[in-house]
Each structure stands twice: as structure tokens, then as C-alpha cells.
Motif scaffolding. Sequence first.
Motif: not given
Length: 151
Positions: A100-109, A3-9, A137-146
Motif C-alpha cells: 500500500g505504499l503507493g498511496g503514501a507516495h501519491d499523498a505526498v505528491r 489519505p495519510p497526513a503529509v507534513q513539511f520539515d 496485524n500487518p496494519l501496524q507496519i510503519r513506513t515513513d515516506v520522504y
Amino acid sequence: MTPPAVQFDQLDSVPLVVIRRQASASELPRVVPQCCGLVWNAVRAQQARAGRHVAIYWGSIRLEVGVELYGPFAEAGEVVRSATPAGPVAWTTHLGPYSGLGGAHDAVRQWCRANNRELAGPNWEIYGHWQSEWNTNPLQIRTDVYYLLTS
């Protein structure tokens, strides 16, 4: 898959120009790109300075889709000024296709649950400017989820 790393800001609000819509989850793959295009056309027509595309989800069906705004913009029809929420956030970066954005949302939650942080309501995605290499190379597509958190 890790899962992607989650940060706090603590974030300040970012000015936006958006279109407000109501849409079901199944309509988002059509509505978000459509609204991004409409907003971008309005920004270009005014030669306004703008940044990345943004989609803010205020509730299950209420959203704002548009772009970061870097200067003056006169509202035009359904294209109106707005801003991202300000305050404490948990966020992560998703690299890969939008499907695959659902995985990023799940990681934050999951991070919020593990760290006893309460969601305040809205969440949003900021999409990187499309790069031609993403076509091959769609693996390089960047989306930040807040996710906005309670204080």
C-alpha cells in the motif's frame, strides 16, 4: 480510505551504510529486502551500531538500500557509506503492508502540487524495525515516506 497526513520539515542528513543497485519497479519487492539483508549482515559482522532500514530512490532505476548508521563502519565490498539527503522535505507515515505504499507516495505528491512545492528528485522510505505482532496485524507496519523539495 483517508489519505495519510503529509507534513513539511527541514531535515539534516542521516549517515547510512548501503548497497547501490539499479532495479526496475517490478524488481523492487525482491531487491530491497535482499539488499537490506546483505547490509545488515555486514553491519553485524563489524558489530556496528545501526538503526532502521532505508531505501533511497535517486531516479527511476537507481537506488541505495541499507540502514541508518550510529557509529564507525569500514566499507566492505559493495557495502558503502552514504547518507540521506538534507533539506526541505514533505513526508508522511504509512501504516500497513508495503503493497500500500503507493498511496503514501501519491499523498505526498498531491500535497506538493496543492502547496506549490517542487520535488527536487530523490525520495526515500524508512522502515520500522519489524515487530512480531506485524505478522498477525500487518496494519501496524510503519513506513515513513520522504520527498526532498527544492528550497
